[in-house]
Design an enzyme around this catalytic site. Structure first.
Site, short mmCIF file in Angstrom:
data_model
loop_
_atom_site.label_atom_id
_atom_site.label_comp_id
_atom_site.label_asym_id
_atom_site.label_seq_id
_atom_site.Cartn_x
_atom_site.Cartn_y
_atom_site.Cartn_z
N LYS A 135 46.80 -51.73 -130.36
CA LYS A 135 45.83 -51.53 -129.27
C LYS A 135 45.94 -50.07 -128.87
CE LYS A 135 45.05 -51.31 -125.33
NZ LYS A 135 44.45 -50.03 -124.83
N GLU A 137 58.62 -46.78 -124.19
CA GLU A 137 58.76 -45.32 -124.14
C GLU A 137 57.88 -44.85 -122.99
OE1 GLU A 137 60.74 -43.67 -126.04
OE2 GLU A 137 61.14 -45.06 -127.67
N CYS A 145 55.18 -36.34 -122.76
CA CYS A 145 56.14 -37.05 -121.92
C CYS A 145 57.43 -36.25 -121.76
CB CYS A 145 56.44 -38.41 -122.52
SG CYS A 145 56.80 -38.28 -124.28
N GLU A 193 55.86 -37.15 -112.15
CA GLU A 193 55.27 -36.75 -113.43
C GLU A 193 53.82 -36.34 -113.20
OE1 GLU A 193 54.41 -39.76 -116.50
OE2 GLU A 193 55.39 -38.43 -117.93
P1 NAD Z 1 49.08 -46.01 -119.56
O1 NAD Z 1 50.33 -46.68 -119.24
O2 NAD Z 1 48.01 -45.96 -118.55
O3 NAD Z 1 48.39 -46.64 -120.86
C1 NAD Z 1 49.06 -46.73 -122.08
C2 NAD Z 1 48.45 -47.83 -122.91
O4 NAD Z 1 48.67 -49.09 -122.29
C3 NAD Z 1 46.94 -47.74 -123.11
O5 NAD Z 1 46.64 -48.19 -124.42
C4 NAD Z 1 46.39 -48.70 -122.07
O6 NAD Z 1 45.13 -49.24 -122.38
C5 NAD Z 1 47.45 -49.80 -122.10
N1 NAD Z 1 47.60 -50.55 -120.87
C6 NAD Z 1 47.34 -50.16 -119.60
N2 NAD Z 1 47.69 -51.14 -118.73
C7 NAD Z 1 48.19 -52.17 -119.46
C8 NAD Z 1 48.74 -53.44 -119.14
N3 NAD Z 1 48.88 -53.85 -117.87
N4 NAD Z 1 49.19 -54.23 -120.15
C9 NAD Z 1 49.10 -53.82 -121.43
N5 NAD Z 1 48.58 -52.63 -121.80
C10 NAD Z 1 48.14 -51.80 -120.82
O7 NAD Z 1 49.54 -44.55 -120.02
P2 NAD Z 1 48.66 -43.30 -120.44
O8 NAD Z 1 48.06 -42.75 -119.19
O9 NAD Z 1 47.76 -43.65 -121.59
O10 NAD Z 1 49.77 -42.32 -121.04
C11 NAD Z 1 50.47 -41.40 -120.28
C12 NAD Z 1 51.87 -41.89 -120.01
O11 NAD Z 1 52.55 -42.16 -121.23
C13 NAD Z 1 52.72 -40.87 -119.30
O12 NAD Z 1 53.45 -41.47 -118.28
C14 NAD Z 1 53.67 -40.38 -120.38
O13 NAD Z 1 54.87 -39.84 -119.93
C15 NAD Z 1 53.85 -41.59 -121.20
N6 NAD Z 1 54.29 -41.24 -122.56
C16 NAD Z 1 55.59 -41.50 -122.92
C17 NAD Z 1 56.04 -41.14 -124.19
C18 NAD Z 1 57.46 -41.41 -124.64
O14 NAD Z 1 57.74 -41.32 -125.83
N7 NAD Z 1 58.36 -41.75 -123.74
C19 NAD Z 1 55.17 -40.52 -125.08
C20 NAD Z 1 53.86 -40.28 -124.67
C21 NAD Z 1 53.43 -40.65 -123.40
#
Ligand code: NAD
Length: 479
Positions: free
Chosen positions: A174, A248, A282, A382
Protein backbone atom coordinates in the site's frame (compact mmCIF):
# COMPACT_ATOMS: atom_id res chain seq x y z
CA UNK A 1 2.20 3.31 -17.40
CA UNK A 2 -0.57 1.56 -15.51
CA UNK A 3 -2.29 3.29 -12.62
CA UNK A 4 -4.71 0.51 -11.66
CA UNK A 5 -4.20 -1.87 -8.76
CA UNK A 6 -2.33 -5.12 -9.25
CA UNK A 7 -4.26 -8.01 -7.74
CA UNK A 8 -3.47 -11.64 -8.52
CA UNK A 9 -1.63 -10.73 -11.69
CA UNK A 10 -4.53 -8.63 -13.03
CA UNK A 11 -4.58 -4.84 -13.30
CA UNK A 12 -7.90 -3.84 -11.78
CA UNK A 13 -9.43 -0.35 -11.80
CA UNK A 14 -11.10 -0.64 -8.40
CA UNK A 15 -14.46 0.85 -7.56
CA UNK A 16 -13.56 3.17 -4.67
CA UNK A 17 -13.32 6.96 -4.75
CA UNK A 18 -10.96 8.56 -7.25
CA UNK A 19 -7.91 10.49 -6.09
CA UNK A 20 -5.08 12.16 -7.95
CA UNK A 21 -1.34 12.16 -7.77
CA UNK A 22 0.10 15.62 -8.34
CA UNK A 23 3.51 16.88 -9.46
CA UNK A 24 4.54 18.98 -6.44
CA UNK A 25 6.83 21.17 -8.56
CA UNK A 26 4.02 22.38 -10.81
CA UNK A 27 0.69 21.41 -9.28
CA UNK A 28 -0.07 19.41 -12.46
CA UNK A 29 -2.18 16.24 -12.05
CA UNK A 30 -0.05 13.27 -13.09
CA UNK A 31 -2.54 10.45 -12.66
CA UNK A 32 -6.00 9.56 -11.41
CA UNK A 33 -6.21 6.49 -9.21
CA UNK A 34 -8.83 4.65 -7.16
CA UNK A 35 -8.99 4.22 -3.41
CA UNK A 36 -8.92 0.50 -2.58
CA UNK A 37 -11.99 -0.48 -0.57
CA UNK A 38 -12.29 -3.36 1.89
CA UNK A 39 -13.19 -5.81 -0.92
CA UNK A 40 -10.16 -4.80 -3.02
CA UNK A 41 -7.83 -5.23 -0.05
CA UNK A 42 -9.44 -8.58 0.73
CA UNK A 43 -8.98 -9.75 -2.89
CA UNK A 44 -5.31 -8.73 -2.79
CA UNK A 45 -4.68 -10.50 0.51
CA UNK A 46 -6.52 -13.65 -0.63
CA UNK A 47 -4.44 -13.66 -3.82
CA UNK A 48 -1.23 -13.30 -1.81
CA UNK A 49 -2.33 -16.13 0.51
CA UNK A 50 -3.02 -18.43 -2.46
CA UNK A 51 0.31 -17.51 -4.05
CA UNK A 52 2.10 -18.23 -0.77
CA UNK A 53 0.73 -21.77 -0.78
CA UNK A 54 1.28 -22.36 -4.50
CA UNK A 55 4.06 -24.63 -5.74
CA UNK A 56 5.06 -21.95 -8.29
CA UNK A 57 6.27 -19.82 -5.37
CA UNK A 58 6.70 -21.99 -2.28
CA UNK A 59 8.28 -24.76 -4.34
CA UNK A 60 10.72 -22.47 -6.10
CA UNK A 61 14.27 -23.53 -5.30
CA UNK A 62 16.36 -20.88 -3.56
CA UNK A 63 18.68 -20.43 -6.54
CA UNK A 64 15.68 -19.80 -8.79
CA UNK A 65 14.23 -17.27 -6.33
CA UNK A 66 17.59 -15.49 -6.22
CA UNK A 67 17.63 -15.39 -10.00
CA UNK A 68 14.19 -13.77 -10.06
CA UNK A 69 15.35 -11.04 -7.67
CA UNK A 70 18.45 -10.46 -9.81
CA UNK A 71 16.20 -10.17 -12.84
CA UNK A 72 14.09 -7.52 -11.06
CA UNK A 73 17.30 -5.65 -10.18
CA UNK A 74 18.46 -5.79 -13.81
CA UNK A 75 15.13 -4.53 -15.11
CA UNK A 76 15.09 -1.72 -12.57
CA UNK A 77 18.60 -0.75 -13.61
CA UNK A 78 17.70 -0.88 -17.30
CA UNK A 79 14.81 1.50 -16.62
CA UNK A 80 16.67 3.58 -14.04
CA UNK A 81 16.50 6.90 -15.89
CA UNK A 82 12.80 6.57 -16.63
CA UNK A 83 11.95 5.55 -13.06
CA UNK A 84 14.13 8.27 -11.52
CA UNK A 85 12.32 10.87 -13.65
CA UNK A 86 8.97 9.39 -12.61
CA UNK A 87 9.97 9.60 -8.93
CA UNK A 88 11.06 13.21 -9.42
CA UNK A 89 7.76 14.13 -11.07
CA UNK A 90 5.61 12.38 -8.47
CA UNK A 91 7.61 13.08 -5.31
CA UNK A 92 9.58 16.21 -6.17
CA UNK A 93 13.07 15.00 -5.24
CA UNK A 94 15.71 16.39 -7.63
CA UNK A 95 17.23 14.05 -10.19
CA UNK A 96 20.50 14.08 -8.25
CA UNK A 97 18.55 12.36 -5.44
CA UNK A 98 16.27 10.08 -7.48
CA UNK A 99 18.82 9.05 -10.11
CA UNK A 100 21.86 9.41 -7.87
CA UNK A 101 20.53 7.73 -4.76
CA UNK A 102 16.97 6.35 -4.64
CA UNK A 103 16.96 4.12 -7.71
CA UNK A 104 20.56 2.81 -7.35
CA UNK A 105 19.88 2.04 -3.68
CA UNK A 106 16.77 0.06 -4.69
CA UNK A 107 18.74 -1.88 -7.30
CA UNK A 108 21.46 -2.60 -4.73
CA UNK A 109 18.85 -3.89 -2.29
CA UNK A 110 17.45 -6.42 -4.75
CA UNK A 111 20.97 -7.67 -5.53
CA UNK A 112 22.00 -7.79 -1.88
CA UNK A 113 18.94 -9.86 -0.88
CA UNK A 114 19.27 -12.07 -3.95
CA UNK A 115 22.64 -12.97 -2.42
CA UNK A 116 21.04 -13.93 0.89
CA UNK A 117 18.44 -16.31 -0.60
CA UNK A 118 20.86 -19.23 -0.76
CA UNK A 119 22.42 -18.50 2.64
CA UNK A 120 19.48 -18.40 5.06
CA UNK A 121 20.65 -21.02 7.51
CA UNK A 122 19.36 -22.40 10.78
CA UNK A 123 21.49 -23.98 13.51
CA UNK A 124 22.14 -27.39 14.93
CA UNK A 125 22.55 -27.35 18.69
CA UNK A 126 23.83 -29.92 21.20
CA UNK A 127 20.82 -30.56 23.47
CA UNK A 128 21.34 -32.14 26.88
CA UNK A 129 18.78 -34.84 26.19
CA UNK A 130 19.91 -38.29 25.08
CA UNK A 131 19.28 -39.70 21.61
CA UNK A 132 17.90 -36.63 19.85
CA UNK A 133 19.08 -34.57 16.98
CA UNK A 134 18.07 -30.94 16.92
CA UNK A 135 18.06 -28.33 14.22
CA UNK A 136 16.28 -25.06 13.51
CA UNK A 137 15.17 -23.57 10.22
CA UNK A 138 13.94 -20.15 9.17
CA UNK A 139 10.56 -20.17 7.46
CA UNK A 140 8.70 -17.36 5.71
CA UNK A 141 5.78 -15.76 7.54
CA UNK A 142 3.13 -15.72 4.81
CA UNK A 143 1.34 -12.62 3.55
CA UNK A 144 3.15 -9.42 4.52
CA UNK A 145 1.49 -6.00 4.28
CA UNK A 146 3.99 -3.31 3.26
CA UNK A 147 2.84 0.26 3.95
CA UNK A 148 5.11 3.02 2.73
CA UNK A 149 5.46 6.82 3.10
CA UNK A 150 5.83 9.51 0.45
CA UNK A 151 9.38 10.76 1.04
CA UNK A 152 11.34 7.98 -0.72
CA UNK A 153 8.52 5.91 -2.23
CA UNK A 154 10.53 3.47 -4.33
CA UNK A 155 13.58 3.07 -2.11
CA UNK A 156 11.71 2.54 1.16
CA UNK A 157 9.38 0.05 -0.54
CA UNK A 158 12.35 -1.98 -1.75
CA UNK A 159 13.88 -2.03 1.75
CA UNK A 160 10.82 -4.11 2.64
CA UNK A 161 10.04 -5.91 -0.59
CA UNK A 162 13.50 -7.32 -1.37
CA UNK A 163 13.93 -9.17 1.96
CA UNK A 164 10.24 -10.18 2.06
CA UNK A 165 10.58 -11.93 -1.31
CA UNK A 166 14.08 -13.25 -0.63
CA UNK A 167 12.68 -15.13 2.35
CA UNK A 168 9.75 -16.56 0.39
CA UNK A 169 6.85 -14.41 1.58
CA UNK A 170 4.14 -12.87 -0.57
CA UNK A 171 3.09 -9.25 -0.22
CA UNK A 172 0.36 -6.68 -0.51
CA UNK A 173 1.83 -3.20 -0.93
CA UNK A 174 0.00 0.00 0.00
CA UNK A 175 2.03 2.98 -1.25
CA UNK A 176 1.45 6.48 0.10
CA UNK A 177 -1.48 8.14 -1.65
CA UNK A 178 0.66 11.17 -2.54
CA UNK A 179 3.31 9.17 -4.42
CA UNK A 180 2.05 5.82 -5.80
CA UNK A 181 3.54 5.92 -9.29
CA UNK A 182 7.04 4.45 -8.88
CA UNK A 183 5.53 1.56 -6.89
CA UNK A 184 3.12 0.75 -9.72
CA UNK A 185 5.91 0.97 -12.30
CA UNK A 186 8.07 -1.37 -10.20
CA UNK A 187 5.14 -3.79 -10.01
CA UNK A 188 5.04 -3.86 -13.83
CA UNK A 189 8.74 -4.72 -13.93
CA UNK A 190 8.24 -7.42 -11.31
CA UNK A 191 5.61 -9.01 -13.56
CA UNK A 192 7.96 -8.71 -16.52
CA UNK A 193 10.70 -10.44 -14.51
CA UNK A 194 8.43 -13.47 -14.18
CA UNK A 195 7.50 -13.31 -10.50
CA UNK A 196 4.36 -15.51 -10.30
CA UNK A 197 0.94 -13.81 -10.18
CA UNK A 198 -0.28 -13.03 -6.68
CA UNK A 199 3.19 -12.92 -5.09
CA UNK A 200 3.28 -9.12 -5.32
CA UNK A 201 -0.01 -7.21 -5.15
CA UNK A 202 -0.50 -3.45 -4.96
CA UNK A 203 -3.54 -1.64 -3.58
CA UNK A 204 -3.73 2.14 -3.87
CA UNK A 205 -5.34 4.66 -1.56
CA UNK A 206 -4.88 6.39 1.76
CA UNK A 207 -5.30 5.55 5.45
CA UNK A 208 -8.53 3.54 5.02
CA UNK A 209 -6.85 1.12 2.60
CA UNK A 210 -3.91 0.87 5.03
CA UNK A 211 -6.24 0.14 7.94
CA UNK A 212 -8.03 -2.61 6.00
CA UNK A 213 -4.69 -4.25 5.32
CA UNK A 214 -3.57 -4.02 8.95
CA UNK A 215 -6.88 -5.52 10.14
CA UNK A 216 -6.97 -8.40 7.66
CA UNK A 217 -6.75 -11.76 9.48
CA UNK A 218 -4.72 -13.45 6.73
CA UNK A 219 -1.94 -10.87 6.95
CA UNK A 220 0.86 -12.26 9.12
CA UNK A 221 3.11 -9.24 9.28
CA UNK A 222 2.92 -5.49 8.75
CA UNK A 223 6.02 -3.53 7.84
CA UNK A 224 5.25 0.16 8.11
CA UNK A 225 7.29 3.28 7.53
CA UNK A 226 5.64 6.56 8.38
CA UNK A 227 4.74 8.85 11.22
CA UNK A 228 5.02 7.89 14.87
CA UNK A 229 1.32 8.63 15.48
CA UNK A 230 0.18 6.17 12.80
CA UNK A 231 2.89 3.70 13.87
CA UNK A 232 1.40 3.61 17.37
CA UNK A 233 -2.07 2.84 15.94
CA UNK A 234 -0.72 0.10 13.69
CA UNK A 235 1.34 -1.38 16.52
CA UNK A 236 -1.75 -1.50 18.75
CA UNK A 237 -3.87 -3.21 16.07
CA UNK A 238 -1.09 -5.71 15.33
CA UNK A 239 -0.85 -6.40 19.04
CA UNK A 240 -4.57 -7.19 19.18
CA UNK A 241 -4.39 -9.62 16.25
CA UNK A 242 -0.89 -10.85 17.15
CA UNK A 243 0.66 -9.97 13.82
CA UNK A 244 4.38 -9.45 13.57
CA UNK A 245 5.19 -5.79 13.04
CA UNK A 246 8.14 -3.63 12.04
CA UNK A 247 7.79 0.11 12.52
CA UNK A 248 10.16 2.69 11.03
CA UNK A 249 8.91 5.98 12.40
CA UNK A 250 9.81 9.62 12.86
CA UNK A 251 13.04 11.24 13.95
CA UNK A 252 14.67 14.43 15.12
CA UNK A 253 18.33 13.61 14.62
CA UNK A 254 20.84 15.59 16.68
CA UNK A 255 24.15 16.56 15.10
CA UNK A 256 26.84 17.29 17.66
CA UNK A 257 29.63 19.60 16.50
CA UNK A 258 32.46 19.52 19.04
CA UNK A 259 34.84 22.45 19.58
CA UNK A 260 37.62 20.65 17.70
CA UNK A 261 35.47 19.77 14.65
CA UNK A 262 36.50 20.77 11.15
CA UNK A 263 33.83 23.47 10.81
CA UNK A 264 33.88 23.68 7.03
CA UNK A 265 33.49 19.91 6.69
CA UNK A 266 30.74 20.00 9.32
CA UNK A 267 28.91 22.80 7.50
CA UNK A 268 29.02 20.90 4.23
CA UNK A 269 27.98 17.57 5.77
CA UNK A 270 25.21 19.09 7.85
CA UNK A 271 23.90 21.16 4.95
CA UNK A 272 23.44 18.00 2.90
CA UNK A 273 22.42 15.97 5.94
CA UNK A 274 19.79 18.53 6.91
CA UNK A 275 18.42 19.47 3.54
CA UNK A 276 18.54 16.27 1.47
CA UNK A 277 15.15 15.89 -0.21
CA UNK A 278 14.26 19.32 1.24
CA UNK A 279 14.53 17.94 4.77
CA UNK A 280 11.86 15.28 4.13
CA UNK A 281 14.13 12.59 5.52
CA UNK A 282 13.36 10.73 8.73
CA UNK A 283 17.08 10.81 9.60
CA UNK A 284 17.58 14.45 8.60
CA UNK A 285 20.05 16.32 10.81
CA UNK A 286 17.80 18.98 12.29
CA UNK A 287 19.18 20.14 15.63
CA UNK A 288 22.82 21.12 15.61
CA UNK A 289 24.56 21.32 18.98
CA UNK A 290 27.60 23.52 18.45
CA UNK A 291 30.23 24.44 21.03
CA UNK A 292 29.26 27.98 22.11
CA UNK A 293 32.67 29.31 21.02
CA UNK A 294 32.00 28.21 17.44
CA UNK A 295 28.21 28.60 17.31
CA UNK A 296 28.14 31.91 15.40
CA UNK A 297 30.76 30.83 12.90
CA UNK A 298 28.96 27.55 12.19
CA UNK A 299 25.49 29.13 12.04
CA UNK A 300 26.57 31.89 9.67
CA UNK A 301 28.40 29.53 7.35
CA UNK A 302 25.48 27.07 7.36
CA UNK A 303 22.98 29.86 6.64
CA UNK A 304 25.17 31.26 3.86
CA UNK A 305 25.44 27.84 2.23
CA UNK A 306 21.70 27.12 2.66
CA UNK A 307 20.76 30.50 1.22
CA UNK A 308 22.83 29.86 -1.91
CA UNK A 309 21.11 26.56 -2.81
CA UNK A 310 19.12 26.57 -6.02
CA UNK A 311 15.43 25.69 -5.68
CA UNK A 312 13.40 24.48 -8.63
CA UNK A 313 11.79 21.67 -10.55
CA UNK A 314 13.85 18.58 -9.78
CA UNK A 315 13.93 17.61 -13.46
CA UNK A 316 16.39 20.49 -13.99
CA UNK A 317 19.81 18.91 -13.31
CA UNK A 318 21.14 22.22 -11.91
CA UNK A 319 18.57 22.24 -9.09
CA UNK A 320 19.73 21.44 -5.53
CA UNK A 321 16.38 21.46 -3.73
CA UNK A 322 13.00 20.45 -5.10
CA UNK A 323 9.56 21.21 -3.71
CA UNK A 324 7.99 19.69 -0.61
CA UNK A 325 5.59 16.89 -1.42
CA UNK A 326 2.33 18.73 -0.77
CA UNK A 327 0.64 21.94 0.34
CA UNK A 328 0.26 20.34 3.81
CA UNK A 329 4.03 20.00 4.15
CA UNK A 330 4.54 23.63 3.10
CA UNK A 331 1.98 24.68 5.71
CA UNK A 332 3.80 22.57 8.29
CA UNK A 333 7.17 24.19 7.52
CA UNK A 334 5.61 27.67 7.64
CA UNK A 335 3.89 26.83 10.93
CA UNK A 336 7.18 25.81 12.57
CA UNK A 337 9.00 28.86 11.19
CA UNK A 338 6.34 31.09 12.75
CA UNK A 339 6.71 29.17 16.02
CA UNK A 340 10.50 29.54 15.94
CA UNK A 341 10.18 33.30 15.54
CA UNK A 342 7.61 33.51 18.32
CA UNK A 343 9.80 31.41 20.61
CA UNK A 344 12.66 33.87 20.10
CA UNK A 345 15.04 31.97 17.82
CA UNK A 346 17.07 34.08 15.41
CA UNK A 347 16.09 33.56 11.76
CA UNK A 348 19.29 33.72 9.69
CA UNK A 349 17.98 32.75 6.27
CA UNK A 350 14.82 31.54 4.54
CA UNK A 351 11.44 31.51 6.21
CA UNK A 352 9.34 32.13 3.10
CA UNK A 353 7.73 30.50 0.12
CA UNK A 354 9.54 31.61 -3.03
CA UNK A 355 7.45 33.50 -5.58
CA UNK A 356 7.80 33.99 -9.33
CA UNK A 357 8.10 30.81 -11.39
CA UNK A 358 7.98 28.60 -8.30
CA UNK A 359 4.70 29.96 -6.91
CA UNK A 360 2.61 27.13 -8.41
CA UNK A 361 4.68 24.42 -6.76
CA UNK A 362 5.01 23.44 -3.10
CA UNK A 363 8.35 25.15 -2.53
CA UNK A 364 9.77 26.46 0.71
CA UNK A 365 13.09 28.23 1.21
CA UNK A 366 15.80 26.46 3.20
CA UNK A 367 15.63 28.03 6.62
CA UNK A 368 18.22 28.29 9.38
CA UNK A 369 17.56 29.44 12.93
CA UNK A 370 20.41 30.25 15.33
CA UNK A 371 20.45 30.59 19.10
CA UNK A 372 17.78 27.89 19.42
CA UNK A 373 17.04 26.63 22.95
CA UNK A 374 16.39 23.03 23.94
CA UNK A 375 12.81 23.70 25.05
CA UNK A 376 11.68 25.34 21.80
CA UNK A 377 9.25 23.32 19.72
CA UNK A 378 11.39 23.73 16.57
CA UNK A 379 14.12 21.87 18.45
CA UNK A 380 11.86 19.11 19.75
CA UNK A 381 9.25 18.22 17.13
CA UNK A 382 9.70 16.57 13.77
CA UNK A 383 9.20 19.25 11.09
CA UNK A 384 9.97 17.11 8.02
CA UNK A 385 10.89 20.16 5.97
CA UNK A 386 13.90 22.44 5.29
CA UNK A 387 14.07 24.06 8.72
CA UNK A 388 17.33 23.74 10.69
CA UNK A 389 18.07 24.75 14.29
CA UNK A 390 21.55 25.68 15.51
CA UNK A 391 21.94 25.48 19.29
CA UNK A 392 24.96 26.56 21.37
CA UNK A 393 26.19 24.37 24.23
CA UNK A 394 28.54 25.46 27.01
CA UNK A 395 29.66 22.22 28.63
CA UNK A 396 30.66 19.12 26.63
CA UNK A 397 29.46 17.03 29.60
CA UNK A 398 25.87 18.12 28.95
CA UNK A 399 25.92 17.01 25.31
CA UNK A 400 24.73 13.45 25.78
CA UNK A 401 21.83 14.60 27.92
CA UNK A 402 20.87 17.27 25.35
CA UNK A 403 21.10 14.89 22.40
CA UNK A 404 19.09 12.23 24.21
CA UNK A 405 16.45 14.64 25.47
CA UNK A 406 14.00 13.68 22.72
CA UNK A 407 11.22 11.17 22.28
CA UNK A 408 12.95 10.06 19.06
CA UNK A 409 16.03 7.88 18.60
CA UNK A 410 16.43 7.17 14.92
CA UNK A 411 19.80 8.66 14.07
CA UNK A 412 22.51 11.06 15.20
CA UNK A 413 25.73 12.59 13.91
CA UNK A 414 28.94 13.49 15.71
CA UNK A 415 31.61 15.82 14.36
CA UNK A 416 34.96 15.77 16.17
CA UNK A 417 38.59 15.23 15.21
CA UNK A 418 39.13 13.36 18.49
CA UNK A 419 38.31 9.69 17.93
CA UNK A 420 37.80 9.16 21.65
CA UNK A 421 35.23 11.97 21.96
CA UNK A 422 33.48 10.93 18.75
CA UNK A 423 33.18 7.27 19.67
CA UNK A 424 32.26 7.92 23.30
CA UNK A 425 29.37 10.11 22.12
CA UNK A 426 28.40 7.52 19.50
CA UNK A 427 28.09 4.91 22.27
CA UNK A 428 26.11 7.17 24.59
CA UNK A 429 23.59 8.62 22.14
CA UNK A 430 20.33 6.66 22.08
CA UNK A 431 19.87 6.25 18.34
CA UNK A 432 19.62 3.32 15.94
CA UNK A 433 22.37 4.77 13.73
CA UNK A 434 25.23 7.18 14.45
CA UNK A 435 27.38 8.72 11.73
CA UNK A 436 30.79 10.12 12.72
CA UNK A 437 32.16 12.97 10.60
CA UNK A 438 29.89 12.24 7.67
CA UNK A 439 26.48 12.92 6.26
CA UNK A 440 23.96 10.08 6.29
CA UNK A 441 24.95 6.92 4.47
CA UNK A 442 22.69 3.95 3.80
CA UNK A 443 23.66 0.52 2.56
CA UNK A 444 21.71 -2.70 2.27
CA UNK A 445 24.34 -4.33 4.50
CA UNK A 446 23.93 -1.91 7.44
CA UNK A 447 21.01 -2.45 9.84
CA UNK A 448 18.55 0.45 9.88
CA UNK A 449 15.86 1.37 12.38
CA UNK A 450 15.01 3.42 15.41
CA UNK A 451 15.14 3.37 19.18
CA UNK A 452 12.48 4.92 21.45
CA UNK A 453 9.52 6.40 19.51
CA UNK A 454 11.41 6.06 16.24
CA UNK A 455 10.33 2.48 15.84
CA UNK A 456 10.51 -1.22 16.46
CA UNK A 457 12.69 -3.64 14.54
CA UNK A 458 15.41 -3.21 11.95
CA UNK A 459 15.54 -3.24 8.17
CA UNK A 460 18.51 -4.08 5.94
CA UNK A 461 21.34 -6.51 6.61
CA UNK A 462 20.73 -9.94 8.16
CA UNK A 463 18.28 -8.23 10.52
CA UNK A 464 15.72 -7.98 7.69
CA UNK A 465 16.03 -11.71 7.01
CA UNK A 466 15.14 -12.29 10.66
CA UNK A 467 12.29 -9.79 10.39
CA UNK A 468 10.60 -11.72 7.56
CA UNK A 469 11.10 -15.25 8.90
CA UNK A 470 10.31 -17.25 11.98
CA UNK A 471 12.29 -20.01 13.55
CA UNK A 472 11.06 -23.57 13.65
CA UNK A 473 12.77 -26.12 15.93
CA UNK A 474 12.87 -29.67 14.60
CA UNK A 475 13.70 -32.58 16.91
CA UNK A 476 14.43 -36.09 15.69
CA UNK A 477 14.62 -39.19 17.83
CA UNK A 478 17.77 -41.17 17.11
CA UNK A 479 16.34 -44.40 18.49
P1 NAD B 1 1.97 8.67 7.50
O1 NAD B 1 2.15 7.95 8.76
O2 NAD B 1 0.95 9.73 7.43
O3 NAD B 1 1.62 7.68 6.30
C1 NAD B 1 2.45 6.60 5.97
C2 NAD B 1 1.64 5.55 5.24
O4 NAD B 1 0.67 4.99 6.11
C3 NAD B 1 0.86 6.05 4.03
O5 NAD B 1 0.88 5.03 3.05
C4 NAD B 1 -0.55 6.24 4.58
O6 NAD B 1 -1.56 6.14 3.61
C5 NAD B 1 -0.64 5.08 5.55
N1 NAD B 1 -1.55 5.27 6.67
C6 NAD B 1 -1.94 6.43 7.25
N2 NAD B 1 -2.74 6.17 8.32
C7 NAD B 1 -2.85 4.83 8.41
C8 NAD B 1 -3.51 3.95 9.32
N3 NAD B 1 -4.21 4.41 10.37
N4 NAD B 1 -3.38 2.61 9.14
C9 NAD B 1 -2.65 2.13 8.12
N5 NAD B 1 -2.01 2.90 7.22
C10 NAD B 1 -2.09 4.25 7.38
O7 NAD B 1 3.43 9.21 7.18
P2 NAD B 1 3.91 10.13 5.98
O8 NAD B 1 3.44 11.52 6.26
O9 NAD B 1 3.58 9.51 4.66
O10 NAD B 1 5.50 10.02 6.12
C11 NAD B 1 6.26 10.87 6.90
C12 NAD B 1 6.68 10.18 8.18
O11 NAD B 1 7.39 8.98 7.90
C13 NAD B 1 7.62 11.01 9.01
O12 NAD B 1 7.25 10.97 10.36
C14 NAD B 1 8.96 10.32 8.83
O13 NAD B 1 9.89 10.53 9.85
C15 NAD B 1 8.56 8.91 8.69
N6 NAD B 1 9.61 8.14 8.00
C16 NAD B 1 10.37 7.25 8.73
C17 NAD B 1 11.38 6.53 8.10
C18 NAD B 1 12.24 5.55 8.86
O14 NAD B 1 12.94 4.76 8.23
N7 NAD B 1 12.21 5.54 10.17
C19 NAD B 1 11.62 6.73 6.75
C20 NAD B 1 10.83 7.64 6.05
C21 NAD B 1 9.82 8.33 6.69
Amino acid sequence: MRTDMLIDGEWIAGSGDAFTSVNPATGEVLAELREANEADVDAAVQAAARAFASPEWSGLLPAARAKLLLRVADLLEEHADEIAALETRDQGQPLNVSAGFSVPNAVEHFRYYAGWVTKITGVTAPLSIPDVDYRSRREPLGVCGLITPWNFPLMILVWKLAPALATGNTVVIKPAEQTPLSTLRLAELIEEAGVPAGVVNVVTGGPEAGKALVRHPLVKKISFTGSTAVGREIGAECGRTLKKVSLELGGKAPSVIAADADIDAAVQGNLLGGLLNSGQVCAAYTRFYVDAKRHDEFAEKLAGAAGSLRLGNGLDPEVHLGPLVSAEQVAQAAHYVALGKEEGAELLTGGNRPDGDLANGFFYEPTVFAGVKQGMRIAREEIFGPVLSVMPYEEPEELVQLANDSEYGLAAAVWSRDIGTANRLAHQVKAGTVWINMMQGLDAGAAWGGMKSSGIGREMGWEAIEAYTEVKSIWTSLV
